[in-house]
Design a protein around this motif. Structure first.
Motif, PDB file in Angstrom:
ATOM      1  N   THR A 112      54.173  46.680  50.398  1.00 20.03           N
ATOM      2  CA  THR A 112      55.080  46.385  49.290  1.00 20.03           C
ATOM      3  C   THR A 112      54.292  46.284  47.993  1.00 20.03           C
ATOM      4  OG1 THR A 112      56.547  45.167  50.769  1.00 20.03           O
ATOM      5  CG2 THR A 112      56.812  44.771  48.415  1.00 20.03           C
ATOM      6  N   GLY A 113      53.146  45.637  48.056  1.00 17.54           N
ATOM      7  CA  GLY A 113      52.250  45.539  46.916  1.00 17.54           C
ATOM      8  C   GLY A 113      51.095  46.517  47.052  1.00 17.54           C
ATOM      9  N   PRO A 114      50.279  46.636  46.027  1.00 22.33           N
ATOM     10  CA  PRO A 114      49.188  47.624  46.044  1.00 22.33           C
ATOM     11  C   PRO A 114      48.063  47.247  46.997  1.00 22.33           C
ATOM     12  CG  PRO A 114      49.060  46.253  44.090  1.00 22.33           C
ATOM     13  CD  PRO A 114      50.347  45.893  44.760  1.00 22.33           C
ATOM     14  N   ASP A 115      47.322  48.267  47.412  1.00 21.48           N
ATOM     15  CA  ASP A 115      46.076  48.059  48.145  1.00 21.48           C
ATOM     16  C   ASP A 115      45.109  47.347  47.194  1.00 21.48           C
ATOM     17  OD1 ASP A 115      43.621  48.276  49.443  1.00 21.48           O
ATOM     18  OD2 ASP A 115      43.977  50.319  50.132  1.00 21.48           O
ATOM     19  N   LEU A 116      44.496  46.268  47.664  1.00 21.82           N
ATOM     20  CA  LEU A 116      43.647  45.452  46.787  1.00 21.82           C
ATOM     21  C   LEU A 116      42.179  45.859  46.796  1.00 21.82           C
ATOM     22  CD1 LEU A 116      45.162  41.907  47.482  1.00 21.82           C
ATOM     23  CD2 LEU A 116      45.678  43.484  45.604  1.00 21.82           C
ATOM     24  N   LYS A 117      41.841  46.914  47.521  1.00 19.13           N
ATOM     25  CA  LYS A 117      40.442  47.331  47.533  1.00 19.13           C
ATOM     26  C   LYS A 117      40.013  47.713  46.108  1.00 19.13           C
ATOM     27  CE  LYS A 117      37.102  50.308  49.831  1.00 19.13           C
ATOM     28  NZ  LYS A 117      36.836  51.222  50.960  1.00 19.13           N
ATOM     29  N   ASN A 118      38.897  47.135  45.687  1.00 23.25           N
ATOM     30  CA  ASN A 118      38.330  47.394  44.353  1.00 23.25           C
ATOM     31  C   ASN A 118      39.293  47.047  43.214  1.00 23.25           C
ATOM     32  OD1 ASN A 118      35.895  48.403  45.463  1.00 23.25           O
ATOM     33  ND2 ASN A 118      36.850  50.414  45.771  1.00 23.25           N
ATOM     34  N   VAL A 119      40.175  46.075  43.450  1.00 23.03           N
ATOM     35  CA  VAL A 119      41.142  45.705  42.415  1.00 23.03           C
ATOM     36  C   VAL A 119      40.431  45.160  41.174  1.00 23.03           C
ATOM     37  CG1 VAL A 119      41.527  43.337  43.239  1.00 23.03           C
ATOM     38  CG2 VAL A 119      43.338  44.523  41.983  1.00 23.03           C
ATOM     39  N   ILE A 120      39.257  44.529  41.348  1.00 22.94           N
ATOM     40  CA  ILE A 120      38.561  43.973  40.182  1.00 22.94           C
ATOM     41  C   ILE A 120      37.943  45.063  39.312  1.00 22.94           C
ATOM     42  CG2 ILE A 120      38.086  41.774  41.310  1.00 22.94           C
ATOM     43  CD1 ILE A 120      35.252  42.725  41.786  1.00 22.94           C
ATOM     44  N   GLN A 121      37.975  46.295  39.811  1.00 21.49           N
ATOM     45  CA  GLN A 121      37.535  47.415  38.973  1.00 21.49           C
ATOM     46  C   GLN A 121      38.700  47.999  38.174  1.00 21.49           C
ATOM     47  OE1 GLN A 121      35.452  50.288  41.404  1.00 21.49           O
ATOM     48  NE2 GLN A 121      34.168  48.714  42.374  1.00 21.49           N
ATOM     49  N   ARG A 122      39.919  47.604  38.557  1.00 20.15           N
ATOM     50  CA  ARG A 122      41.103  48.115  37.845  1.00 20.15           C
ATOM     51  C   ARG A 122      41.532  47.180  36.719  1.00 20.15           C
ATOM     52  NH1 ARG A 122      42.605  49.250  43.378  1.00 20.15           N
ATOM     53  NH2 ARG A 122      44.262  47.685  43.439  1.00 20.15           N
ATOM     54  N   LYS A 123      41.360  45.867  36.935  1.00 21.48           N
ATOM     55  CA  LYS A 123      41.686  44.868  35.906  1.00 21.48           C
ATOM     56  C   LYS A 123      40.619  43.783  35.932  1.00 21.48           C
ATOM     57  CE  LYS A 123      44.841  44.627  33.598  1.00 21.48           C
ATOM     58  NZ  LYS A 123      45.065  45.154  32.226  1.00 21.48           N
ATOM     59  N   ASP A 124      40.393  43.140  34.806  1.00 26.37           N
ATOM     60  CA  ASP A 124      39.371  42.098  34.759  1.00 26.37           C
ATOM     61  C   ASP A 124      39.856  40.828  35.460  1.00 26.37           C
ATOM     62  OD1 ASP A 124      40.514  40.087  32.645  1.00 26.37           O
ATOM     63  OD2 ASP A 124      40.751  42.072  31.732  1.00 26.37           O
TER      64      ASP A 124
ATOM     65  N   ALA B 175      39.990  37.693  34.609  1.00 27.59           N
ATOM     66  CA  ALA B 175      40.858  36.768  33.869  1.00 27.59           C
ATOM     67  C   ALA B 175      42.320  37.196  33.988  1.00 27.59           C
ATOM     68  CB  ALA B 175      40.432  36.707  32.406  1.00 27.59           C
ATOM     69  N   TRP B 176      42.583  38.493  33.838  1.00 29.01           N
ATOM     70  CA  TRP B 176      43.958  38.990  33.953  1.00 29.01           C
ATOM     71  C   TRP B 176      44.471  38.797  35.366  1.00 29.01           C
ATOM     72  CZ3 TRP B 176      47.153  42.026  36.715  1.00 29.01           C
ATOM     73  CH2 TRP B 176      48.370  42.388  36.128  1.00 29.01           C
ATOM     74  N   LEU B 177      43.653  39.137  36.344  1.00 28.31           N
ATOM     75  CA  LEU B 177      44.073  39.029  37.749  1.00 28.31           C
ATOM     76  C   LEU B 177      44.404  37.590  38.125  1.00 28.31           C
ATOM     77  CD1 LEU B 177      41.470  41.461  39.338  1.00 28.31           C
ATOM     78  CD2 LEU B 177      43.933  41.848  39.176  1.00 28.31           C
ATOM     79  N   ILE B 178      43.583  36.648  37.680  1.00 28.92           N
ATOM     80  CA  ILE B 178      43.844  35.250  37.999  1.00 28.92           C
ATOM     81  C   ILE B 178      45.136  34.776  37.346  1.00 28.92           C
ATOM     82  CG2 ILE B 178      43.025  32.890  37.590  1.00 28.92           C
ATOM     83  CD1 ILE B 178      40.176  33.985  38.022  1.00 28.92           C
ATOM     84  N   GLU B 179      45.354  35.146  36.106  1.00 26.22           N
ATOM     85  CA  GLU B 179      46.587  34.757  35.411  1.00 26.22           C
ATOM     86  C   GLU B 179      47.814  35.330  36.119  1.00 26.22           C
ATOM     87  OE1 GLU B 179      48.524  34.725  30.900  1.00 26.22           O
ATOM     88  OE2 GLU B 179      46.606  35.730  31.279  1.00 26.22           O
ATOM     89  N   PHE B 180      47.700  36.592  36.563  1.00 24.24           N
ATOM     90  CA  PHE B 180      48.822  37.209  37.267  1.00 24.24           C
ATOM     91  C   PHE B 180      49.053  36.541  38.619  1.00 24.24           C
ATOM     92  CE2 PHE B 180      50.685  40.385  40.119  1.00 24.24           C
ATOM     93  CZ  PHE B 180      51.798  40.764  39.383  1.00 24.24           C
ATOM     94  N   MET B 181      48.008  36.252  39.348  1.00 34.14           N
ATOM     95  CA  MET B 181      48.138  35.605  40.655  1.00 34.14           C
ATOM     96  C   MET B 181      48.811  34.241  40.539  1.00 34.14           C
ATOM     97  SD  MET B 181      44.353  36.637  42.043  1.00 34.14           S
ATOM     98  CE  MET B 181      44.339  35.651  43.535  1.00 34.14           C
TER      99      MET B 181
END
Length: 277
Positions: free
Chosen positions: A44-56, A58-64
């Motif tokens: 349902t959601g995206p594959d998280l492999k190498n997700v930190i290379q797609r967004k920084d 700080a953004w990922l933590i705020e979204f989570m």
């Protein structure tokens, strides 16, 4: 002496680090694997492999921490994720704070470097499902086949079109169209392997479905989706009618028993009056 103290301290730190990593992995397994893999492709959601290379980070933590807040602000990448998820909004995760979000990103980064992540997802067969698969799935649904880990049958909380009789429970949603709602085998297998709703997680967290139990259940849900509709069995009406019928039969039995008892007592009274006369 000093070397011994340092060695004990280092061992304690390593133990604490391993325990923290294990706890983070457990948190990811309980809350994330029903919608995400790490290297296993989109669910349902995206594959998280190498997700930190797609967004920084700080953004990922705020979204989570608050996906809906990011969407409400009109964040373009959050909107893109929503479209790719066909309108499914990532829920707020109970117990997730900034420190745990950081730990989850560390876990994802480590697992992304592995040859095959432990979170690559449930491997479900793509072979055509047979009538035997469907029959076995129905046995599991009804509780006629006990689950390997000791979990309860699905019909304790759910119903499914075509089961007949009193149908199933109404505590959970109708499962007739769950195959369509979760968009096929892969997503459904991931959900069955690690359901993320509070009730399902509490029930199956320590009693997960075995891999050999998941495919037969998918076969039942796939067939139900092909047949269409929702459960139309008047389970509550049938239950009420059965209850009323049982009550009537019980009253008739009691009435008959009391009549016999009354007649027996009356006969003795009449006989006693005749003797007095």
């Amino acid at each position: 002496m000093l070397r011994g103290v340092i060695g004990v301290g280092a061992a304690a730190l390593l133990w604490a680090s391993a325990a923290a990593a294990q706890e983070t992995a457990g948190f990811f397994r309980r809350n994330c694997v029903s919608c995400h893999t790490i290297g296993g492709g989109r669910l349902t959601g995206p594959d998280l492999k190498n997700v930190i290379q797609r967004k920084d980070r700080a953004w990922l933590i705020e979204f989570m921490l608050s996906p809906q807040s990011m969407l409400d602000r009109g964040d373009p990448y959050a909107r893109k994720l929503l479209e790719e998820a066909r309108g499914v909004v990532m829920p707020m995760i109970a117990g997730l704070d900034r420190a745990r979000a950081e730990a989850l990103l560390d876990l994802i980064e480590t697992e992304s470097k592995a040859e095959k992540s432990q979170f690559a997802g449930t491997q479900v067969s793509s072979r055509p499902l047979t009538a035997a698969d469907v029959a076995e799935g129905r046995r599991i649904l009804r509780g006629e086949r006990k689950l390997a880990a000791g979990g309860p049958s699905c019909l304790g909380c759910h119903t499914l079109r075509g089961l007949g009789g009193l149908g199933g429970g109404r505590f959970g949603p109708d499962l007739t169209r769950v195959y369509e709602r979760l968009s096929g085998r892969k997503n459904l297998a991931a959900w069955l392997a690690a359901p993320a709703t509070p009730t399902m997680a509490a029930v199956f967290g320590n009693h997960p479905l075995a891999e050999e139990e998941i495919l037969p259940l998918i076969a039942v849900f796939e067939q139900a989706a092909k047949n269409g509709g929702e459960d139309d069995s008047p389970a509550l009406l049938v239950f009420l009618l059965c209850g009323m019928g049982g009550a009537v039969v019980g009253l008739l039995v009691m009435d008959t028993a009391w009549k016999r008892r009354f007649r027996a007592v009356r006969a003795l009274l009449v006989e006693g009056n005749h003797e007095v006369d």
